[in-house]
Design a protein around this motif. Structure first.
Motif, PDB file in Angstrom:
ATOM      1  N   ASP A 241       0.855  -1.182   0.000  1.00 34.79           N
ATOM      2  CA  ASP A 241       0.000   0.000   0.000  1.00 34.79           C
ATOM      3  C   ASP A 241       0.893   1.235   0.000  1.00 34.79           C
ATOM      4  OD1 ASP A 241      -1.705   2.094   0.400  1.00 34.79           O
ATOM      5  OD2 ASP A 241      -2.689   1.262   2.161  1.00 34.79           O
ATOM      6  N   PRO A 242       0.976   1.973  -1.115  1.00 33.82           N
ATOM      7  CA  PRO A 242       1.886   3.121  -1.171  1.00 33.82           C
ATOM      8  C   PRO A 242       1.572   4.211  -0.156  1.00 33.82           C
ATOM      9  CG  PRO A 242       0.431   3.071  -3.083  1.00 33.82           C
ATOM     10  CD  PRO A 242       0.262   1.769  -2.378  1.00 33.82           C
ATOM     11  N   PHE A 243       0.331   4.236   0.348  1.00 31.78           N
ATOM     12  CA  PHE A 243      -0.036   5.253   1.340  1.00 31.78           C
ATOM     13  C   PHE A 243       0.338   4.829   2.758  1.00 31.78           C
ATOM     14  CE2 PHE A 243      -2.662   6.447  -2.251  1.00 31.78           C
ATOM     15  CZ  PHE A 243      -2.575   7.835  -2.233  1.00 31.78           C
ATOM     16  N   GLN A 244       0.835   3.588   2.907  1.00 33.86           N
ATOM     17  CA  GLN A 244       1.204   3.096   4.229  1.00 33.86           C
ATOM     18  C   GLN A 244       2.613   2.524   4.294  1.00 33.86           C
ATOM     19  OE1 GLN A 244      -0.728   3.478   6.913  1.00 33.86           O
ATOM     20  NE2 GLN A 244      -2.405   4.376   5.725  1.00 33.86           N
ATOM     21  N   ASP A 245       3.119   1.983   3.202  1.00 32.47           N
ATOM     22  CA  ASP A 245       4.416   1.298   3.204  1.00 32.47           C
ATOM     23  C   ASP A 245       5.544   2.218   3.648  1.00 32.47           C
ATOM     24  OD1 ASP A 245       3.274  -1.050   2.326  1.00 32.47           O
ATOM     25  OD2 ASP A 245       3.588  -0.601   0.212  1.00 32.47           O
ATOM     26  N   LYS A 246       6.474   1.652   4.407  1.00 33.01           N
ATOM     27  CA  LYS A 246       7.615   2.415   4.909  1.00 33.01           C
ATOM     28  C   LYS A 246       8.792   2.424   3.938  1.00 33.01           C
ATOM     29  CE  LYS A 246       6.401   1.567   9.738  1.00 33.01           C
ATOM     30  NZ  LYS A 246       6.838   1.007  11.054  1.00 33.01           N
ATOM     31  N   ASP A 247       8.616   1.796   2.794  1.00 36.97           N
ATOM     32  CA  ASP A 247       9.649   1.773   1.771  1.00 36.97           C
ATOM     33  C   ASP A 247      10.102   3.197   1.436  1.00 36.97           C
ATOM     34  OD1 ASP A 247      10.807   0.063  -0.727  1.00 36.97           O
ATOM     35  OD2 ASP A 247      10.084   2.018  -1.409  1.00 36.97           O
ATOM     36  N   ALA A 248      11.404   3.351   1.179  1.00 33.60           N
ATOM     37  CA  ALA A 248      11.967   4.689   0.931  1.00 33.60           C
ATOM     38  C   ALA A 248      11.300   5.393  -0.241  1.00 33.60           C
ATOM     39  CB  ALA A 248      13.471   4.573   0.691  1.00 33.60           C
ATOM     40  N   GLY A 249      10.982   4.641  -1.284  1.00 29.43           N
ATOM     41  CA  GLY A 249      10.331   5.250  -2.435  1.00 29.43           C
ATOM     42  C   GLY A 249       8.946   5.775  -2.107  1.00 29.43           C
ATOM     43  N   MET A 250       8.223   5.046  -1.247  1.00 27.71           N
ATOM     44  CA  MET A 250       6.870   5.470  -0.896  1.00 27.71           C
ATOM     45  C   MET A 250       6.878   6.608   0.120  1.00 27.71           C
ATOM     46  SD  MET A 250       5.116   3.829  -2.973  1.00 27.71           S
ATOM     47  CE  MET A 250       6.563   4.029  -4.044  1.00 27.71           C
ATOM     48  N   VAL A 251       7.927   6.701   0.905  1.00 20.69           N
ATOM     49  CA  VAL A 251       8.081   7.876   1.777  1.00 20.69           C
ATOM     50  C   VAL A 251       8.168   9.133   0.921  1.00 20.69           C
ATOM     51  CG1 VAL A 251       9.631   9.031   3.402  1.00 20.69           C
ATOM     52  CG2 VAL A 251       9.135   6.591   3.669  1.00 20.69           C
ATOM     53  N   GLN A 252       8.910   9.041  -0.182  1.00 25.14           N
ATOM     54  CA  GLN A 252       9.039  10.175  -1.100  1.00 25.14           C
ATOM     55  C   GLN A 252       7.724  10.450  -1.826  1.00 25.14           C
ATOM     56  OE1 GLN A 252      12.015  12.119  -1.488  1.00 25.14           O
ATOM     57  NE2 GLN A 252      12.315  11.024   0.434  1.00 25.14           N
ATOM     58  N   PHE A 253       7.028   9.396  -2.220  1.00 23.70           N
ATOM     59  CA  PHE A 253       5.719   9.531  -2.858  1.00 23.70           C
ATOM     60  C   PHE A 253       4.761  10.312  -1.959  1.00 23.70           C
ATOM     61  CE2 PHE A 253       1.481   7.482  -2.591  1.00 23.70           C
ATOM     62  CZ  PHE A 253       0.922   7.925  -3.784  1.00 23.70           C
TER      63      PHE A 253
END
Length: 455
Positions: A241-253
């Motif tokens: 879930d891009p609105f929840q994931d802690k992945d670095a790319g999704m933090v930037q998103f």
């Protein structure tokens, strides 16, 4: 201890780095497309040069008679496989990247047997975008393999990236550098040091601008400014879930998404969910947002979306560029050279689904904020677009960094959103490079192609 930004050649998928914008997992396919060559380009800290050198190619024959009986033991395709290994020293030493489309001249009549192997001389000619620090010392001794099989020494893996994920032959073309610690490959045995000749240097545009008025496209419902900002995962396997994931790319998103909320909500923009099904799969998952409103009498549509595992950035790019035919598409993430994204794959898509995807003659701008996009994502796209008149491409000749993706997207958004101020490409690229250098102390050699014919 301060954790320094780790560029892609140290960590494409190393989670603790969380910083480097990576490339793909395999060698890109050879693309025969050519583009109408740009007469100029602009790079704040780089220069585009035409490079040539003479080298030897080791063929799989033990005598000249055997070689003459099998002329296909050396071909341009085989030499192209060797030329892929130029990326390693250029990138690992932060020097730059070659532009795909090199040419070779083979001197078959000058073949000779050296230490029991048949060596055939050839001349390489190509275009490279390199840093200003590209010096005579570098030019006088640049490593070039004798052939494409560089796994013949016991410690060949030491000649590539140290990360376990990259200890594979498919990665070696991009990471190979005989100067790496522990590499057991020797000059004049496994590789040769050639002298690079600089034939010419491409003139840089002194002042150029995006064609702001042409970014506003006429549609049946009126005049529209449409843009897509697409973000990739640092670790694709973590995508849920891009609105929840802690992945670095999704933090930037999410950082960029929140910035647009602050800017556009007070302007009366509505924020609509974008689901994965927009890009192909039958999936109702929300992967982004459409910011929709007006700026004067112009409708504005800004899509901010994440490439979840079910949706590749090829699908997102194709939808933006060739289906909706939007004025701007920006990608912020792994380049996925030769795997998830390849311009040949895009061309195949155009041919397979012409009723859905087609190349528009409307003016468009593309920014590939990933590793070596200058090398692979420019020539074929210009060719498909019919030249540079209706297309400007911003690309990188060295790796960018995940922790700057939101910053880079913001710089571009503000430049294109504020149509009245009109930011020049020279100023825009200085800001993009300035962000890289001020935060991580590195350059990604951001450049713009196709701007020289902008009025």
């Amino acid at each position: 201890m301060q954790i320094r930004a780790i560029p892609l050649y140290f960590a494409c998928f190393l989670v603790i780095a969380l910083l480097a914008t990576g490339c793909g997992s395999s060698k890109p396919s050879a693309i025969s497309l050519a583009r109408e060559e740009s007469q100029k380009l602009y790079s704040t800290h780089g220069k585009e040069i035409q490079v040539s050198f003479e080298a030897l190619y080791e063929i799989k024959a033990t005598s000249l008679e055997e070689f003459r009986a099998q002329p296909d033991l050396i071909t341009e395709e085989k030499l192209s496989a060797v030329a892929f290994f130029l990326y390693g020293p250029l990138v690992s030493r932060s020097l730059g990247s070659p532009l795909e489309g090199e040419k070779f001249q083979i001197f078959r009549s000058q073949a000779q047997v050296i230490d029991g192997a048949v060596m055939v001389p050839y001349r390489y000619k190509g275009t490279w975008l390199v840093t200003q620090k590209f010096s005579k010392k570098i030019q006088n001794a640049f490593p070039v393999p004798y052939q494409e099989d560089l796994q013949r020494t016991p410690k060949w893996k030491k000649c590539g990236d140290s990360q376990a994920e990259h200890q594979h032959v498919d990665w070696l073309w991009y990471f190979w550098d005989p100067s790496r610690e522990g590499c057991d490959q020797a000059p004049w045995v496994d590789f040769q040091n050639v002298k690079l000749e600089i034939q010419s240097e491409t003139a840089q545009t002194e002042k150029s601008y995006p064609e702001y008025s042409r970014m506003i496209h006429q549609r049946p419902g009126g005049r529209v400014l449409a843009m897509t900002f697409a973000f990739g995962y640092f670790n694709e396997e973590s995508g849920k879930d891009p609105f929840q994931d802690k992945d670095a790319g999704m933090v930037q998103f999410r950082q960029f998404h929140k910035e647009l909320e602050k800017i556009l909500e007070p302007e009366g923009f509505e924020i609509l969910p974008v689901k994965a099904s927009v890009y192909g799969p039958e999936d109702g998952q929300r992967i982004g947002s459409l910011f929709r409103g007006k700026q004067g009498n112009v409708k504005v549509e800004i899509t901010v979306v994440a490439a979840v595992p079910e949706v590749s950035h090829l699908q997102i790019f194709s939808t933006s560029f060739a289906q909706k035919k939007e004025a701007f598409f920006g990608w912020f993430g792994h380049s996925m050279v030769g795997s998830g994204y390849d311009l040949q794959n895009f061309e195949n898509l155009l041919q397979a689904q012409p009723q859905k995807y087609s190349i528009s003659q409307a003016y468009q701008i593309v920014y590939w904020n990933g590793c070596n996009s200058y090398s692979f994502f420019t020539k074929p796209l210009f060719r498909l677009k019919g030249g540079s008149r209706n297309l400007d491409i911003l690309s990188n000749a060295l790796p960018s960094f995940f922790n700057l993706n939101a910053t880079q997207a913001s710089i571009l958004f503000k430049a294109f959103w504020n149509q009245q101020a009109k930011t020049s490409y020279q100023s825009l690229l200085q800001k993009l490079e300035g962000a890289n250098h001020s935060v991580v102390g590195e350059r990604s050699l951001v450049n713009v192609l196709g701007d020289e014919d902008n009025p």
